[in-house]
Scaffold this motif. Structure first.
Motif, short mmCIF file in Angstrom:
data_model
loop_
_atom_site.label_atom_id
_atom_site.label_comp_id
_atom_site.label_asym_id
_atom_site.label_seq_id
_atom_site.Cartn_x
_atom_site.Cartn_y
_atom_site.Cartn_z
N VAL A 389 0.86 -1.06 0.06
CA VAL A 389 -0.11 0.16 -0.02
C VAL A 389 0.91 1.29 -0.10
O VAL A 389 1.66 1.38 0.96
CB VAL A 389 -0.79 -0.08 1.17
N ARG A 390 0.83 1.76 -0.96
CA ARG A 390 1.80 2.98 -1.22
C ARG A 390 1.25 4.25 -0.54
O ARG A 390 0.53 4.95 -1.03
CB ARG A 390 2.15 3.26 -2.83
N THR A 391 2.03 4.48 0.51
CA THR A 391 1.66 5.81 1.08
C THR A 391 2.85 6.04 2.11
O THR A 391 3.62 5.38 2.55
CB THR A 391 0.45 5.68 2.25
N PRO A 392 3.07 7.30 2.04
CA PRO A 392 4.64 7.76 2.78
C PRO A 392 4.45 7.58 4.16
O PRO A 392 5.33 7.34 4.87
CB PRO A 392 4.53 9.40 2.66
N SER A 393 3.06 7.54 4.97
CA SER A 393 3.00 7.34 6.24
C SER A 393 1.69 6.72 6.54
O SER A 393 0.56 7.02 5.96
CB SER A 393 3.25 8.76 6.89
N ASN B 13 8.25 17.49 12.06
CA ASN B 13 9.03 17.62 10.92
C ASN B 13 10.21 16.85 11.11
O ASN B 13 10.84 16.68 11.92
CB ASN B 13 9.50 18.94 10.49
N ASP B 14 10.10 15.82 9.96
CA ASP B 14 11.10 14.66 10.07
C ASP B 14 12.08 14.45 8.85
O ASP B 14 12.90 13.57 8.72
CB ASP B 14 10.38 13.44 10.34
N GLY B 15 11.72 15.49 7.93
CA GLY B 15 12.70 15.45 6.74
C GLY B 15 12.59 14.14 6.04
O GLY B 15 13.51 14.02 5.34
N ASN B 16 11.34 13.44 5.93
CA ASN B 16 11.24 12.11 5.50
C ASN B 16 11.06 12.34 4.01
O ASN B 16 9.95 12.86 3.58
CB ASN B 16 10.24 11.39 6.27
N GLN B 17 12.05 11.89 3.26
CA GLN B 17 11.82 11.92 1.71
C GLN B 17 11.23 10.57 1.21
O GLN B 17 11.21 10.57 -0.07
CB GLN B 17 13.10 12.43 1.31
N HIS B 18 10.74 9.74 1.94
CA HIS B 18 10.28 8.63 1.40
C HIS B 18 9.22 8.79 0.43
O HIS B 18 8.24 9.53 0.72
CB HIS B 18 9.81 7.54 2.40
N ASN B 19 9.41 8.49 -0.73
CA ASN B 19 8.24 9.06 -1.63
C ASN B 19 7.16 8.01 -1.85
O ASN B 19 6.26 8.37 -2.93
CB ASN B 19 9.08 9.42 -3.27
N GLY B 20 6.91 7.26 -1.28
CA GLY B 20 5.66 6.38 -1.39
C GLY B 20 5.84 5.40 -2.33
O GLY B 20 4.59 4.68 -2.62
#
Ligand code: ATP
Ligand code: MG
Lengths: 507, 402
Positions: A389-393, B13-20
């Motif tokens: 499931v593609r979600t950043p969070s 804010n965690d500066g997380n750049q994980h782009n999903g």
């Protein structure tokens, strides 16, 4: 009218939904748009229809740059979008829906319904749409409602039509009729963008295809030069197998057993008539049938959403006819609902909240009267990873997920619960080919772990591919049963049964 | 994406750049961590939640001044009235005490309305629930004698709470059993409660001895909510209800965002269909949510009677139950928001009285300003249109999605 998109980029928080996308949309052409769930198709089209403003990039109409500040601007420029979730007023008639917001007025500014009806009829006739003008929307089947959406766009004199996954909710018959309309539109000089996850549809109807992956264009061309496998690989970035390797089933005891179940709806119409069927442990049973022949009601009877008028629902040897939805849940019945947005999720809740939507009371996440959100969040994250499931969070609103990812979220929730019976209605609706493969594998794994699986799908291929046994439903009855375990059942015979050929035999 | 659905865990804010789109790459532990990292995306929302009410208050005061000018109030009087307002609401210890005292019933009743709203119910009946709760509290407070305060006062408060809850549950039950809309039934119950109050206040066991007008006997001393600041000055009216209010804020927050019941409320409120599919019983949920809402309003009534008024009189609720609807709206049905909104309305109330005394401006001006605040809060787009600079770098991303 020709449209050029030049270097469109669009970002949501940490997600780069579109990255420097350029695309040509030409008059008299159907452009197919393919891409994984979350690749950015809907976003790109929402940019084109003025709903989102791009972070960078330009839209050119016949060579002139334009700027859309809202959907109104793009409609005025001749671009119309049909969203995947219809935006119709159910209690209004077709004509009223079509003219909503652009009501034609006669003298003294009064609504001129007659003139509107004539115009709607003219469009109707021109493209062979065959939509009645004065019927209320709620009384129309989904396939016709879709045409009303198209009528709406045409009524606003659109030259460019964007159709976002229009076929996801259509029956195969409706798809054929729908393609007829698309061809008529193309031949009349309209430009059409068509989004779908069904590769054969692209090959059948599109004149050109573009493929998106992770927000970028990764390929495209003339669809007839590609095979389905080529397209799938281009989308996903790896070869995709279209049919799961399903070992032979070793069915055990009956897990679900319906004994002459009859269901009558609120308006006293008989929806299920003396249904007798079973699903055994370690077996996948498929329900084939044209939509609207009692499949929805069958699921309601099994899951406890609607009371049955007579007969018994047995689960693992216990009579659960009078049990509530919650009780059945706790006993081990999982349910993937057919309409995820309507009944399977809460858009304004986070992914984590959605993951425990129907198990929050359970010891797996609850401590006494409290919900242990840390545990729920960890479980949600693990399920998101497993089901891709593609979600950043897990803290983002589920409404921000792409359509297919919402579906995967619901599937993950139901399959991760560790249950004995899975009732899966249209489990792969709106899901990309790679994820279909994955969900199918999970369903088979569920079977192989000794659970019972019931699949209801309007895709006959899906039923044939997964089921060990197939029932055909027609007008609220089970009219035929096919064995599909060792060799594939006769497709033609199933098709005939779906069309009602066995009706007298069973009645 | 219009609302922030409140979650556990603070936005950071965690500066997380994980782009999903890269679950496949990297190792699983990293991906898990990324999924669980608090997101930055809620920050914009948070800002909006704070800025819009502030801007609304500012604009309402401004328009209030314009209206005064239009009714040919001298500019220096206008100026003086605003000074008086500030003075009467926060200008002295007494002012602060008055502000908080006024906010207690507003916040209590507002919490109930907000909670019902989260469950998808419009409780217009807080006023009536306050009336019956307050009256019941009054009756128990003078008819039960011989108890020590430690028993008497809780008994009084709980009876007010229970009666308010039961009264609201009638509307809940009617909705669940017959589909009668709670807006209609709670309005009707309001009317009934007012007549009932007038009637009961003339009954011998309630009416004060020797009086012919409708007024109840006085609350016994053992049932009075103790004043908190009487050691400084016996005239400071702030009472123990302050702690009831703060406790209720915490409790309702916990209920909505931590408890199973509250989650069921929120699902029912956001998507009744999904609630049904999740096995949540709609009827029961409606009745319980209404009962809790009514209980809080009843408690508000009881606190008002035992903390401020000392007796029940006709109209003792003074429209607080209706103002509480505005408080719930302004606070966006969030417990903390309701607390802040309640204190703001309490300040307007206290400041308004001072304004009337010092500047001779009608207290109705305060009602107008309150109404304007509500209008601006209810129309955030209007606020953004008028003060675009406050919201400048916020991209608009609202559209249904699929
Ligand atoms: N309104 C939004 N808020 C936040 N993120 C969004 C929003 N809309 C889209 N996204 C994100 O942008 C990415 C692209 O989404 P989009 O809906 O365009 O995908 P899609 O190609 O249409 O997928 P699907 O085939 O599943 O419908 C996704 O990661 C999604 O989570
Ligand atoms: Mg999409």
């Amino acid at each position: 009218m020709n449209i050029e998109l030049r270097g469109i980029s669009k970002r949501f928080g940490s997600v780069q939904a579109n990255r420097n996308i350029s695309l040509d949309i030409r008059a008299s052409e159907v452009l197919g748009l393919l891409g994984e769930n979350g690749a950015g198709k809907s976003t790109l089209m929402n940019v084109l229809s003025g709903l989102y403003q791009p972070d960078s990039g330009d839209i050119l109409i016949d060579g002139t740059p334009v700027r859309f500040d809202g959907p109104g601007d793009s409609i005025a420029a001749g671009i119309g979008m049909v969203h995947q979730h219809f935006m119709l007023v159910p209690v209004f008639s077709v004509v009223e829906n079509v003219i909503l917001g652009v009501e034609p007025t006669g003298s003294a500014d009064f609504l001129d319904l007659a003139a509107a009806r004539d115009q709607v009829q003219a469009i109707n006739a021109r493209y062979g749409m065959d939509v009645p003008s004065d019927v209320l929307i709620e009384d129309l089947p989904v396939g016709i409602q879709q045409r009303v959406e198209i009528l709406k766009v045409l009524f606003r004199s659109a030259d460019v039509l964007i159709l976002d996954e229009p076929t996801a909710v259509l029956t195969p018959q409706e798809v054929e009729a729908f393609f007829g309309i698309v061809r008529a539109l193309r031949d009349a000089g309209k430009a059409i963008v068509f989004i779908t996850h069904k590769l054969h549809e692209i090959i059948e109807i599109a004149d050109k295809v573009s493929v998106l992956r992770q927000g970028e264009i990764v390929g495209g061309g003339v669809p007839s030069e590609f095979s389905e496998a080529d397209l799938a690989e281009m989308m996903v970035g790896r070869p995709v197998s279209f049919s799961v390797g399903r070992g032979t089933a070793t069915p055990g005891e009956d897990v679900l057993d319906l004994r002459d179940v009859t269901l009558v709806d609120a308006s006293l119409e008989v929806r299920l008539h003396q249904i007798a069927m079973s699903v055994r442990a370690g077996e996948i049973v498929g329900i084939a049938g044209v939509q609207g022949n009692g499949q929805t009601e069958l699921v309601e009877a099994i899951t406890g959403l609607a009371p049955v008028a007579s007969g018994q629902v047995m689960f693992a040897g216990t009579d659960i006819t009078a049990s509530s939805v919650r009780q059945r849940h706790c006993m081990g019945i999982a349910h993937i609902p057919e309409d995820r947005q309507k009944s399977g999720m809460v858009s304004a809740f986070t992914v984590a909240e959605n993951m425990v939507l129907n198990s929050y009371y359970d010891d797996s996440v609850a401590r006494g009267v409290q919900i242990d959100w840390h545990r729920a969040e960890e479980q949600a994250a693990a399920a998101c990873l497993k089901f891709d499931v593609r979600t950043p969070s897990v803290f983002l609103d589920a409404g921000g997920l792409s359509g297919g990812n919402q579906q995967k979220m619901v599937v993950a929730r139901e399959l991760e619960r560790g249950v004995r019976l899975v009732v899966a209605s249209q489990p792969t609706r709106g899901v990309d080919v790679g994820s279909i493969e994955f969900i199918h594998k999970q369903l088979v794994a569920c079977r192989d772990a000794g659970n019972a699986v019931l699949i209801i799908s309007s895709e006959l291929d899906e039923i044939l591919d997964l089921s060990d046994r197939i029932y055909v439903m027609y007008e609220g009855q089970i009219t035929a049963e096919f064995d599909n375990s060792s060799s594939q059942a006769d497709r033609g015979a199933i098709g005939l049964a779906m069309a009602g050929a066995n009706r007298t035999a069973a009645a | 994406m219009t609302r922030s659905s409140d979650t556990h865990g603070s936005p950071r804010n965690d500066g997380n750049q994980h782009n999903g789109s890269s679950h496949d790459g990297g190792n699983a532990v990293d991906s898990l961590r990324a999924l669980l990292a608090p997101t930055i995306d809620t920050r914009g929302n948070l800002r909006e939640i704070i800025l819009i009410p502030l801007a609304a208050v500012f604009m309402a005061l401004l328009i209030g001044a314009l209206i005064m000018m239009a009714t040919s109030v001298e500019p220096h009087i206008i100026l003086r009235s605003f000074v008086a307002m500030a003075d009467g609401s926060v200008g002295s210890l007494n002012a602060i005490s008055e502000t908080l005292t006024a906010s207690i019933p507003l916040v209590l009743a507002g919490l109930g309305i907000g909670l019902a709203f989260r469950a998808g119910l419009f409780n217009i009946g807080a006023e009536g629930q306050m009336v019956v709760g307050g009256l019941m509290a009054a009756v128990v407070s003078f008819s039960v004698t011989g108890l020590p305060m430690a028993l008497h006062l809780p008994l009084v408060l709980v009876s007010g709470l229970l009666v308010g809850g039961l009264y609201a549950a009638i509307a809940g039950f009617l909705r669940a059993a017959t589909g009668a809309h709670e807006v209609i039934s709670t309005i009707m119950l309001n009317l009934i409660s007012i007549r009932l109050l007038d009637y009961l206040l003339r009954q011998p066991f309630i009416q004060k001895e020797g009086r012919s007008d409708p007024i109840s006997k006085a609350v016994l001393e053992t049932a009075e909510l103790p004043r908190l600041l009487s050691f400084i000055d016996p005239n400071l009216r702030l009472h123990f209800g302050l702690f009831l209010m703060l406790g209720a804020v915490i409790l309702i927050y916990w209920l909505l965002y931590r408890s199973k019941l509250g989650f069921a409320f929120r699902i029912s409120g956001e998507n009744p269909d999904a609630a049904r599919y999740a096995g949540i019983r709609a009827g029961l949920t409606i009745v319980i949510a209404m009962a809790i809402a009514g209980g809080l309003a009843g408690l508000a009534g009881a606190a008002q009677v035992t903390g401020v008024l000392g007796r029940a009189t006709p109209g003792f609720t003074a429209g607080i139950g209706f103002d509480a609807i505005a408080v719930a709206l302004l606070g966006r049905s969030h417990p903390v928001g309701i607390l802040l909104a309640g204190v703001l309305f309490g300040a307007l109330e206290a400041g308004g009285r001072q304004m009337q005394v010092d500047a001779g401006v009608s207290i109705d001006m305060i009602s107008i300003i309150q109404a304007l605040i509500i209008i601006f809060v209810a129309a955030p787009l209007l606020v953004k249109r008028i003060m675009p600079f406050l919201f400048a770098d916020r991209p608009k991303e609202d559209a249904d999605h699929g």
